[in-house]
Design a protein around this motif. Structure first.
Motif, PDB file in Angstrom:
ATOM      1  N   ASP A 149       0.822  -1.215   0.000  1.00 44.20           N
ATOM      2  CA  ASP A 149       0.000   0.000   0.000  1.00 44.20           C
ATOM      3  C   ASP A 149       0.852   1.260   0.000  1.00 44.20           C
ATOM      4  O   ASP A 149       0.543   2.240   0.683  1.00 44.20           O
ATOM      5  N   GLY A 150       1.948   1.250  -0.731  1.00 41.77           N
ATOM      6  CA  GLY A 150       2.810   2.422  -0.806  1.00 41.77           C
ATOM      7  C   GLY A 150       3.887   2.482   0.259  1.00 41.77           C
ATOM      8  O   GLY A 150       4.795   3.321   0.184  1.00 41.77           O
ATOM      9  N   MET A 151       3.814   1.616   1.271  1.00 43.75           N
ATOM     10  CA  MET A 151       4.876   1.545   2.279  1.00 43.75           C
ATOM     11  C   MET A 151       6.046   0.733   1.728  1.00 43.75           C
ATOM     12  O   MET A 151       5.848  -0.241   1.002  1.00 43.75           O
ATOM     13  N   VAL A 152       7.254   1.128   2.115  1.00 43.34           N
ATOM     14  CA  VAL A 152       8.437   0.342   1.806  1.00 43.34           C
ATOM     15  C   VAL A 152       8.880  -0.335   3.111  1.00 43.34           C
ATOM     16  O   VAL A 152       9.146   0.343   4.109  1.00 43.34           O
ATOM     17  N   LEU A 153       8.931  -1.657   3.094  1.00 42.66           N
ATOM     18  CA  LEU A 153       9.241  -2.448   4.282  1.00 42.66           C
ATOM     19  C   LEU A 153      10.500  -3.268   4.049  1.00 42.66           C
ATOM     20  O   LEU A 153      10.620  -3.953   3.032  1.00 42.66           O
ATOM     21  N   ASP A 154      11.430  -3.208   4.971  1.00 39.34           N
ATOM     22  CA  ASP A 154      12.647  -4.016   4.905  1.00 39.34           C
ATOM     23  C   ASP A 154      12.492  -5.180   5.871  1.00 39.34           C
ATOM     24  O   ASP A 154      12.605  -5.022   7.088  1.00 39.34           O
ATOM     25  N   VAL A 155      12.232  -6.382   5.349  1.00 37.61           N
ATOM     26  CA  VAL A 155      11.960  -7.554   6.201  1.00 37.61           C
ATOM     27  C   VAL A 155      13.112  -8.553   6.202  1.00 37.61           C
ATOM     28  O   VAL A 155      12.976  -9.646   6.746  1.00 37.61           O
ATOM     29  N   GLY A 156      14.242  -8.175   5.623  1.00 40.36           N
ATOM     30  CA  GLY A 156      15.344  -9.122   5.475  1.00 40.36           C
ATOM     31  C   GLY A 156      15.812  -9.742   6.781  1.00 40.36           C
ATOM     32  O   GLY A 156      15.987 -10.965   6.884  1.00 40.36           O
ATOM     33  N   ARG A 157      16.007  -8.931   7.820  1.00 40.68           N
ATOM     34  CA  ARG A 157      16.533  -9.454   9.088  1.00 40.68           C
ATOM     35  C   ARG A 157      15.534 -10.338   9.821  1.00 40.68           C
ATOM     36  O   ARG A 157      15.887 -11.096  10.720  1.00 40.68           O
ATOM     37  N   TRP A 158      14.261 -10.245   9.431  1.00 41.65           N
ATOM     38  CA  TRP A 158      13.204 -11.001  10.111  1.00 41.65           C
ATOM     39  C   TRP A 158      12.890 -12.323   9.422  1.00 41.65           C
ATOM     40  O   TRP A 158      12.244 -13.200  10.026  1.00 41.65           O
ATOM     41  N   LEU A 159      13.330 -12.522   8.201  1.00 44.03           N
ATOM     42  CA  LEU A 159      12.957 -13.718   7.439  1.00 44.03           C
ATOM     43  C   LEU A 159      13.191 -15.032   8.186  1.00 44.03           C
ATOM     44  O   LEU A 159      12.350 -15.932   8.127  1.00 44.03           O
ATOM     45  N   PRO A 160      14.321 -15.201   8.895  1.00 43.97           N
ATOM     46  CA  PRO A 160      14.514 -16.478   9.607  1.00 43.97           C
ATOM     47  C   PRO A 160      13.448 -16.746  10.664  1.00 43.97           C
ATOM     48  O   PRO A 160      13.253 -17.900  11.061  1.00 43.97           O
ATOM     49  N   GLU A 161      12.749 -15.694  11.119  1.00 46.93           N
ATOM     50  CA  GLU A 161      11.718 -15.861  12.144  1.00 46.93           C
ATOM     51  C   GLU A 161      10.313 -15.971  11.542  1.00 46.93           C
ATOM     52  O   GLU A 161       9.351 -16.190  12.279  1.00 46.93           O
ATOM     53  N   HIS A 162      10.190 -15.834  10.240  1.00 45.76           N
ATOM     54  CA  HIS A 162       8.866 -15.850   9.614  1.00 45.76           C
ATOM     55  C   HIS A 162       8.197 -17.208   9.814  1.00 45.76           C
ATOM     56  O   HIS A 162       8.773 -18.236   9.439  1.00 45.76           O
ATOM     57  N   PRO A 163       7.000 -17.239  10.404  1.00 46.92           N
ATOM     58  CA  PRO A 163       6.327 -18.527  10.654  1.00 46.92           C
ATOM     59  C   PRO A 163       6.097 -19.349   9.395  1.00 46.92           C
ATOM     60  O   PRO A 163       6.034 -20.581   9.461  1.00 46.92           O
ATOM     61  N   GLY A 164       5.985 -18.681   8.249  1.00 42.20           N
ATOM     62  CA  GLY A 164       5.754 -19.401   7.004  1.00 42.20           C
ATOM     63  C   GLY A 164       7.022 -19.851   6.299  1.00 42.20           C
ATOM     64  O   GLY A 164       6.971 -20.395   5.189  1.00 42.20           O
ATOM     65  N   GLY A 165       8.169 -19.619   6.931  1.00 41.86           N
ATOM     66  CA  GLY A 165       9.442 -19.987   6.321  1.00 41.86           C
ATOM     67  C   GLY A 165      10.138 -18.793   5.695  1.00 41.86           C
ATOM     68  O   GLY A 165       9.511 -17.765   5.416  1.00 41.86           O
ATOM     69  N   ALA A 166      11.432 -18.952   5.441  1.00 44.35           N
ATOM     70  CA  ALA A 166      12.247 -17.829   4.978  1.00 44.35           C
ATOM     71  C   ALA A 166      12.211 -17.640   3.467  1.00 44.35           C
ATOM     72  O   ALA A 166      12.723 -16.639   2.961  1.00 44.35           O
ATOM     73  N   THR A 167      11.614 -18.563   2.722  1.00 44.02           N
ATOM     74  CA  THR A 167      11.700 -18.494   1.260  1.00 44.02           C
ATOM     75  C   THR A 167      10.442 -17.982   0.571  1.00 44.02           C
ATOM     76  O   THR A 167      10.516 -17.471  -0.542  1.00 44.02           O
ATOM     77  N   ILE A 168       9.297 -18.115   1.224  1.00 47.25           N
ATOM     78  CA  ILE A 168       8.040 -17.796   0.534  1.00 47.25           C
ATOM     79  C   ILE A 168       7.920 -16.312   0.201  1.00 47.25           C
ATOM     80  O   ILE A 168       7.452 -15.938  -0.880  1.00 47.25           O
ATOM     81  N   ILE A 169       8.377 -15.437   1.090  1.00 45.60           N
ATOM     82  CA  ILE A 169       8.270 -13.994   0.813  1.00 45.60           C
ATOM     83  C   ILE A 169       9.151 -13.587  -0.365  1.00 45.60           C
ATOM     84  O   ILE A 169       8.666 -12.938  -1.305  1.00 45.60           O
ATOM     85  N   PRO A 170      10.447 -13.943  -0.392  1.00 45.00           N
ATOM     86  CA  PRO A 170      11.251 -13.592  -1.568  1.00 45.00           C
ATOM     87  C   PRO A 170      10.738 -14.216  -2.855  1.00 45.00           C
ATOM     88  O   PRO A 170      10.870 -13.630  -3.933  1.00 45.00           O
ATOM     89  N   ALA A 171      10.128 -15.394  -2.752  1.00 44.67           N
ATOM     90  CA  ALA A 171       9.656 -16.084  -3.949  1.00 44.67           C
ATOM     91  C   ALA A 171       8.413 -15.420  -4.538  1.00 44.67           C
ATOM     92  O   ALA A 171       8.218 -15.423  -5.758  1.00 44.67           O
ATOM     93  N   GLN A 172       7.555 -14.835  -3.684  1.00 46.68           N
ATOM     94  CA  GLN A 172       6.266 -14.330  -4.169  1.00 46.68           C
ATOM     95  C   GLN A 172       6.130 -12.809  -4.179  1.00 46.68           C
ATOM     96  O   GLN A 172       5.421 -12.273  -5.033  1.00 46.68           O
TER      97      GLN A 172
END
Length: 255
Positions: A149-172
């Motif tokens: 929604d127009g926000m820029v979010l840096d989630v790189g440092r959080w990926l290892p903690e993502h409940p859905g796994g570290a790969t799904i966000i970069p992939a999609q």
């Protein structure tokens, strides 16, 4: 000894710990959600609002009710312990700072008020305005910057903690507006509370029309209304953008 037969060693209860220490050295702090903390007076000396309880004498520990919840008061104690030991205070998460600063005001703990203001000011000063090309370059360099929604979010440092796994966000979700994915995979609105932790700025408004929609269809109107209710922290930067001519000259930072 527990029901399973295990015996806990060196794990006294809070009541036992309070009984073991001289009552005159303690203040019993009661939080507004029903918990209580036996705290040494020495630790509470910086809290001006507790001066009477800290400096008073008697055979029993004074009881003080504070309009602060348990978790927030626990963070106050962490700050006070660091201060007493001459250590650097923890860098509290930005979504905790308003409650923590309000608690400091109730306690008359000016140094914590100033510290919270410093942390919040430093974070806000670091915010930027980015073009879509800025975001694409950041992701191409190995960062994980999302557009929501127009926000820029840096989630790189959080990926290892993502409940859905570290790969799904970069992939999609890279180089597109990921609002639809966020709606699909985060039924709990608790997820909204973490967005401020990842927020690094705003997309240049003129570039929004060039950003592909992730998930093949846009998010629902109901989701967008709720999202914007939880992201009031964007307002100062959005107001700055609204009065900037041209907005594109503000961007290209920290890539």
């Amino acid at each position: 000894e527990t029901a399973s037969g295990l015996r806990l060693v060196n794990a006294p209860t809070r009541a036992a710990a309070a009984a073991a220490a001289p009552a005159t050295n303690l203040v019993h702090i009661h939080t507004d959600d029903g918990e209580w903390f036996p705290v040494k007076k020495k630790l509470l000396r910086p809290c001006i609002a507790l001066t009477k309880a800290v400096r008073g004498s008697g055979d029993t520990a004074p009881e003080v009710q504070v309009p602060i919840d348990t978790l927030t008061f626990d963070r106050v104690l962490i700050y006070l312990e660091a201060q007493a030991l001459g250590r650097k205070p923890p860098g509290f998460a930005i979504h905790l700072l308003d409650d923590l600063r309000q608690a400091a005001e109730h306690l008359g703990l000016r140094s914590l008020q100033d510290y919270c203001s410093h942390l919040k000011g430093s974070r806000q000063a670091a915010l930027g305005v980015y073009t879509f090309a800025d975001v694409q370059r950041a992701n191409a360099s190995g960062k994980v910057w999302l557009l929501l929604d127009g926000m820029v979010l840096d989630v790189g440092r959080w990926l290892p903690e993502h409940p859905g796994g570290a790969t799904i966000i970069p992939a999609q979700s890279l180089d597109c507006d990921c609002s639809r994915f966020f709606e699909l995979y985060h039924a709990s609105r608790e997820s909204f509370l973490y967005l401020q932790e990842f927020y690094i700025g705003e997309l240049v408004p003129a570039d929004k029309e060039h950003v592909p929609v992730g998930g093949r269809q846009p998010p629902s109107e109901d989701f967008m209304v709720q999202l914007r209710e939880y992201t009031g922290f964007r307002q100062p930067l959005l107001q700055q953008l609204a009065h900037s001519v041209p907005a594109t000259h503000l961007g290209a930072r920290r890539v």
